[in-house]
Scaffold this active site. Sequence first.
Site, PDB file in Angstrom:
ATOM      1  N   ASP A  25      41.933  28.178  22.536  1.00 10.03           N
ATOM      2  CA  ASP A  25      41.851  27.426  23.787  1.00 10.03           C
ATOM      3  C   ASP A  25      43.153  27.567  24.574  1.00 10.03           C
ATOM      4  OD1 ASP A  25      40.693  25.814  25.676  1.00 10.03           O
ATOM      5  OD2 ASP A  25      40.951  23.937  24.562  1.00 10.03           O
ATOM      6  N   TRP A  30      47.170  29.196  30.589  1.00  8.51           N
ATOM      7  CA  TRP A  30      48.181  30.247  30.427  1.00  8.51           C
ATOM      8  C   TRP A  30      48.268  31.076  31.711  1.00  8.51           C
ATOM      9  CZ3 TRP A  30      48.171  35.594  30.632  1.00  8.51           C
ATOM     10  CH2 TRP A  30      49.250  36.258  30.011  1.00  8.51           C
ATOM     11  N   ARG A  38      42.212  32.971  36.174  1.00 10.18           N
ATOM     12  CA  ARG A  38      41.838  32.595  34.799  1.00 10.18           C
ATOM     13  C   ARG A  38      41.422  33.808  33.972  1.00 10.18           C
ATOM     14  NH1 ARG A  38      40.754  27.380  33.501  1.00 10.18           N
ATOM     15  NH2 ARG A  38      39.128  28.048  32.068  1.00 10.18           N
ATOM     16  N   THR A  71      27.945  26.780  23.884  1.00  8.30           N
ATOM     17  CA  THR A  71      26.712  26.520  24.636  1.00  8.30           C
ATOM     18  C   THR A  71      27.024  25.696  25.893  1.00  8.30           C
ATOM     19  OG1 THR A  71      26.330  24.657  23.124  1.00  8.30           O
ATOM     20  CG2 THR A  71      25.072  26.662  22.699  1.00  8.30           C
ATOM     21  N   ASN A  73      29.818  26.280  27.742  1.00  7.72           N
ATOM     22  CA  ASN A  73      30.628  27.089  28.673  1.00  7.72           C
ATOM     23  C   ASN A  73      29.822  27.694  29.831  1.00  7.72           C
ATOM     24  OD1 ASN A  73      32.902  28.230  26.065  1.00  7.72           O
ATOM     25  ND2 ASN A  73      33.239  26.631  27.587  1.00  7.72           N
TER      26      ASN A  73
END
Length: 245
Positions: A25, A30, A38, A71, A73
Site C-alpha cells: 500500500d 509515493w 498515481r 474487489t 478497487n
Amino acid sequence: MFGRKKRRSEIDPDRLPEHIGVILDGNGRWAKKRGLPRSAGHSAGADTLKKIVTECNNIGIKYITVYAFSTENWKRPKDEVDFLMNLLLDYLRNAEKTLSGENVVIKAIGSRKELSAEIQEQIVKTEAFTAKNSGIVMNIALNYGGREEIVNAVREIVSDVQSGKTDSDDIDERLFSDYLYTKGQPDIDLLIRTSGEQRLSNFLLWQNSYSELWFTDKLWPDFSVDDLHRAIIDFQSRSRRFGAV
Ligand code: IPE
Ligand code: IPE
Ligand code: MG
C-alpha cells in the site's frame, strides 16, 4: 551495506515464516509526494514487488501472497483501474520470463470472471508456464476479496452437497479450506502492510486468523530488502501461542 548483510545473517533459517502475506500500500502517496501521477507509483511498486519476491525466494520462504487488486478497487477512477489492469497484464507476461527464471511458481487468486479475456488468458498461460518451477509459490491476489472468497466457497460446498459429492456431515475447517483459492497452502504466518494503514482491507480473512501482523510507515515503492529482513527477524522474536499457554 555491512548493516544490511548483518541483518540478513540474523535470520534463523530454521524458523522462517512459511507463508508471507503482503498488503502493498502507498503507491499513490509515493507518487503524490514526488508530484507524479498515481500511475508512476504503481509502476515503481511493481519493481519493488519483483525485488521482494526474489529475495523471499532466496531466503527460502515457501509461499508469498501479494494483494495487487481488491474487489473494492473497482471504485477507483476508470483511468487508474485501466492502468492497473495493464500493469498487471505486463507483470504476468514478464513474470513468465523474469520470475520464472528465478524458479517462481505464479498463481492468481480471486474472482476471474470480471477480468478481461486478455488477462484471464494470460493468467492461464503464466500459471501453466511456471507450474514446473520448484521455488517460492507467489499468489497474486487479483480481483480478490476475502468475503467474496468465503461466499464463493459456501456456494461450491452447497452445490457439492446437493450433487452428492460431499456429505454435509463432513463439513469442517479442513474441508472448508479446500474450497478457498489458497487450497493446499498453509495459512499466513506473517502479514506485512506498508504505508502506515493498519487494517486488513478484506485480505485473506480466513487465512489470517492467526497471522503475526507487521506494519511499517514506509510507502510500498520505498519498501526495501532490508525492511523485509526486519519484518522476518521481528516475526522470529514473537511467541506464537495459538491460544495455548
Ligand atoms: C496500493 O497503493 C496499490 C493498490 C491498491 C492497487 P494505493 O494505490 O492504494 O496507494 P495509496 O494508498 O493511495 O497511497
Ligand atoms: C488494499 O489497499 C488493496 C490492495 C493493496 C490491492 P487499498 O488502498 O485499496 O485499501 P484501503 O482503501 O486503504 O483500505
Ligand atoms: Mg491504498
